[in-house]
Structures are given as structure tokens and as C-alpha cells.
Design a protein around this motif. Structure first.
Motif, mmCIF file in Angstrom:
data_model
loop_
_atom_site.group_PDB
_atom_site.id
_atom_site.type_symbol
_atom_site.label_atom_id
_atom_site.label_comp_id
_atom_site.label_asym_id
_atom_site.label_seq_id
_atom_site.Cartn_x
_atom_site.Cartn_y
_atom_site.Cartn_z
ATOM 1 N N ASP A 111 13.369 33.670 18.856
ATOM 2 C CA ASP A 111 14.368 34.086 19.845
ATOM 3 C C ASP A 111 14.458 35.598 19.983
ATOM 4 O O ASP A 111 14.907 36.101 21.015
ATOM 5 C CB ASP A 111 15.748 33.539 19.450
ATOM 6 N N TYR A 112 14.043 36.315 18.938
ATOM 7 C CA TYR A 112 14.200 37.771 18.944
ATOM 8 C C TYR A 112 12.939 38.531 19.341
ATOM 9 O O TYR A 112 13.027 39.662 19.822
ATOM 10 C CB TYR A 112 14.648 38.246 17.557
ATOM 11 N N SER A 113 11.784 37.936 19.145
ATOM 12 C CA SER A 113 10.553 38.673 19.376
ATOM 13 C C SER A 113 10.414 39.113 20.831
ATOM 14 O O SER A 113 10.634 38.337 21.754
ATOM 15 C CB SER A 113 9.346 37.818 18.994
ATOM 16 N N VAL A 114 10.011 40.358 21.015
ATOM 17 C CA VAL A 114 9.776 40.890 22.360
ATOM 18 C C VAL A 114 8.303 40.767 22.758
ATOM 19 O O VAL A 114 7.919 41.196 23.846
ATOM 20 C CB VAL A 114 10.203 42.375 22.447
ATOM 21 N N PHE A 115 7.502 40.175 21.872
ATOM 22 C CA PHE A 115 6.058 40.122 22.091
ATOM 23 C C PHE A 115 5.602 38.748 22.588
ATOM 24 O O PHE A 115 6.263 37.740 22.352
ATOM 25 C CB PHE A 115 5.322 40.454 20.792
ATOM 26 N N ASP A 116 4.442 38.730 23.239
ATOM 27 C CA ASP A 116 3.830 37.467 23.646
ATOM 28 C C ASP A 116 3.105 36.808 22.481
ATOM 29 O O ASP A 116 3.013 35.593 22.411
ATOM 30 C CB ASP A 116 2.849 37.693 24.793
ATOM 31 N N ARG A 117 2.583 37.619 21.574
ATOM 32 C CA ARG A 117 1.941 37.135 20.347
ATOM 33 C C ARG A 117 2.561 37.904 19.184
ATOM 34 O O ARG A 117 2.531 39.134 19.174
ATOM 35 C CB ARG A 117 0.425 37.332 20.388
ATOM 36 N N LYS A 159 5.422 27.245 25.366
ATOM 37 C CA LYS A 159 6.406 26.167 25.333
ATOM 38 C C LYS A 159 6.328 25.415 24.009
ATOM 39 O O LYS A 159 7.353 24.998 23.460
ATOM 40 C CB LYS A 159 6.164 25.211 26.501
ATOM 41 N N GLU A 160 5.109 25.241 23.481
ATOM 42 C CA GLU A 160 4.932 24.533 22.218
ATOM 43 C C GLU A 160 5.626 25.255 21.067
ATOM 44 O O GLU A 160 6.300 24.633 20.230
ATOM 45 C CB GLU A 160 3.438 24.376 21.900
ATOM 46 N N ALA A 161 5.476 26.568 21.003
ATOM 47 C CA ALA A 161 6.122 27.338 19.937
ATOM 48 C C ALA A 161 7.641 27.340 20.102
ATOM 49 O O ALA A 161 8.382 27.223 19.116
ATOM 50 C CB ALA A 161 5.589 28.772 19.933
ATOM 51 N N PHE A 183 10.261 25.941 17.158
ATOM 52 C CA PHE A 183 11.376 26.672 16.549
ATOM 53 C C PHE A 183 12.706 25.975 16.838
ATOM 54 O O PHE A 183 13.627 26.026 16.017
ATOM 55 C CB PHE A 183 11.390 28.125 17.023
ATOM 56 N N LYS A 184 12.807 25.320 17.968
ATOM 57 C CA LYS A 184 14.000 24.533 18.270
ATOM 58 C C LYS A 184 14.143 23.397 17.256
ATOM 59 O O LYS A 184 15.246 23.129 16.750
ATOM 60 C CB LYS A 184 13.917 23.978 19.692
ATOM 61 N N ILE A 207 12.012 23.209 5.496
ATOM 62 C CA ILE A 207 12.286 22.855 6.888
ATOM 63 C C ILE A 207 11.038 23.017 7.743
ATOM 64 O O ILE A 207 10.717 22.165 8.588
ATOM 65 C CB ILE A 207 13.438 23.711 7.444
ATOM 66 N N ILE A 208 10.314 24.106 7.529
ATOM 67 C CA ILE A 208 9.096 24.358 8.302
ATOM 68 C C ILE A 208 8.049 23.292 8.007
ATOM 69 O O ILE A 208 7.446 22.711 8.920
ATOM 70 C CB ILE A 208 8.560 25.773 7.995
ATOM 71 N N GLY A 209 7.839 23.007 6.716
ATOM 72 C CA GLY A 209 6.834 22.014 6.348
ATOM 73 C C GLY A 209 7.145 20.634 6.883
ATOM 74 O O GLY A 209 6.258 19.925 7.384
ATOM 75 N N GLY A 210 8.418 20.235 6.790
ATOM 76 C CA GLY A 210 8.814 18.927 7.296
ATOM 77 C C GLY A 210 8.688 18.811 8.800
ATOM 78 O O GLY A 210 8.274 17.765 9.329
#
Length: 229
Positions: A85-91, A167-169, A173-174, A200-203
């Protein structure tokens, strides 16, 4: 900013010392690639950094209080699952601040060819003893994340993460946030009194069947644990 922009995001909060670590990390990143952009996401302790130190960062963004506090308590993992939500970058490459960059980060960007990558320490199924999956028992993990018995769990070290603005990323994160309600009393090991974001990430990755592995992603980041020099 171009549509193909890339950069590093560092999140520092809780104590002034984390801002000092972020500065040292940024200094080491710039020493290896002066052109790489760095975004600092910070809390109210930002005043502890001298103005000349702040000039090292290409972007500074204030972290919302509700993104590192959850249910009335301090939650550092909650901040990490808000990085998108915070990143200003595309990658974007996210790094924990308690490390040092020893080489040009472009080497990592060049290896990342999916919407999300992180370091996978171990992976396995329901009946396996998964290396580094030390936060919870398999049966509790499979139950909480509603995983099929044949699902693969990814035990990750989330000090390094890569994501794009796809959209996938965004959906991933959602789901990280939606899954953050794992019962603390069911943890096998505790990360202070907080929820370990790695569980949480792994699950969540197991839910969507995404292998986030990338070849030797952080061999040039000095860090406690299993990092290589």
C-alpha cells in the motif's frame, strides 16, 4: 516517475534505533548503486534523523498508526503486510532494516520474474517436518488457512520480499491482511507478543499455490540467521 520504475522500500518504526538502521541500510545500498531509488516509510520518530541523513532517501512516507498497531497492541508484522500500500514503485524490493547491502540490488531485480518473491527456507506438506516452519503446528496451520491436505506450505524468511504493482500482488497482500487473525494462543513459538508475519505469508502462499522462490535472492545482504556474505 516512469511506468517501469523500481526501488527499495524500508519501513522503520517503534524506536529511533530502527531509523538509524534504515539510514545505514540505505547508505550501503547507495554505495553499490547510487541511482537506485529508496523510499523510507516511518513513524513519528522521524525527527531523530538529521536533515542531511534524510536527503539520502528519494521518498519519505509516514506510516499510519493503525498499520503497526492492531487490536490495541504493537504489531510489526502488520506493518510488513501493508508494504504494498505504501510503495511508490512499480517494482519493489522490501528489506528489513537490520542488514547491510554488499552488492548492487539490480542483481536481485533481474532475477525476479513473478508478481511476488521472498526467501524460501523450507517447504513441504501436511505430514512432513518442514524446515523453518517453526511458528505453528502443521495441523493448526492447515486448519486456519483451510488448506487441502496436498497443499505445499512455504516456510519463508520475509526480511526480503519482492512485489510488483500488478493485480495479482495487490490481491495477495489483501489476503495477507485477511489471514492475520491466526490465534496467538495456537502459536508453537512466539515472536514477542506479536503475530509472526512469516506464518501468515507462508500460509497465504499455500492457499493460492504460489511458489515465491527466487535463486539466491539475498546472498549479499549481511543479516543474522542463514545469510551468506
Amino acid at each position: 516517475m516512469s511506468k517501469t520504475s523500481k526501488g527499495i522500500i524500508l519501513i522503520a518504526f517503534g524506536k529511533p534505533e530502527y531509523l538509524y538502521m534504515a539510514y545505514q541500510m540505505a547508505l550501503s545500498i547507495k554505495a553499490n548503486n547510487a541511482d537506485i531509488a529508496i523510499q523510507l516509510v516511518h513513524d513519528s520518530h522521524i525527527g531523530y534523523l538529521r536533515p542531511e541523513y534524510l536527503q539520502l532517501f528519494d521518498h519519505t512516507t509516514e506510516l499510519k498508526h493503525g498499520h503497526y498497531h492492531r487490536n490495541g497492541q504493537f504489531e510489526p508484522g502488520w506493518a510488513k503486510v501493508h508494504a504494498f500500500d505504501y510503495s511508490v514503485f512499480d517494482r519493489t524490493i522490501f528489506l528489513d532494516v537490520d542488514g547491510i547491502c554488499l552488492k548492487d540490488v539490480d542483481a536481485v531485480f533481474n532475477q525476479c520474474n513473478s508478481f511476488y518473491h521472498t526467501e524460501v527456507i523450507g517447504k513441504g506438506g501436511y505430514d512432513e517436518d518442514i524446515h523453518y516452519a517453526h511458528w505453528a503446528k502443521n495441523n493448526d496451520t492447515w486448519e486456519h488457512f483451510d488448506l487441502d491436505k496436498d497443499a505445499t506450505f512455504y516456510a519463508v524468511q520475509s526480511s526480503f520480499q519482492y512485489f510488483d504493482k500488478s493485480k495479482e500482488a495487490k490481491n495477495l497482500f489483501k489476503k495477507f491482511k485477511e489471514n492475520f487473525d491466526y490465534p496467538v494462543d495456537k502459536l508453537k513459538n512466539h515472536w514477542g507478543g506479536c503475530m509472526p508475519d512469516e506464518l501468515i505469508i507462508g500460509g497465504t502462499l499455500a492457499q493460492i499455490g504460489h511458489d515465491p522462490s527466487v535463486n539466491n535472492p539475498v546472498t549479499f545482504f549481511g543479516h543474522k540467521g542463514n545469510r551468506k556474505p
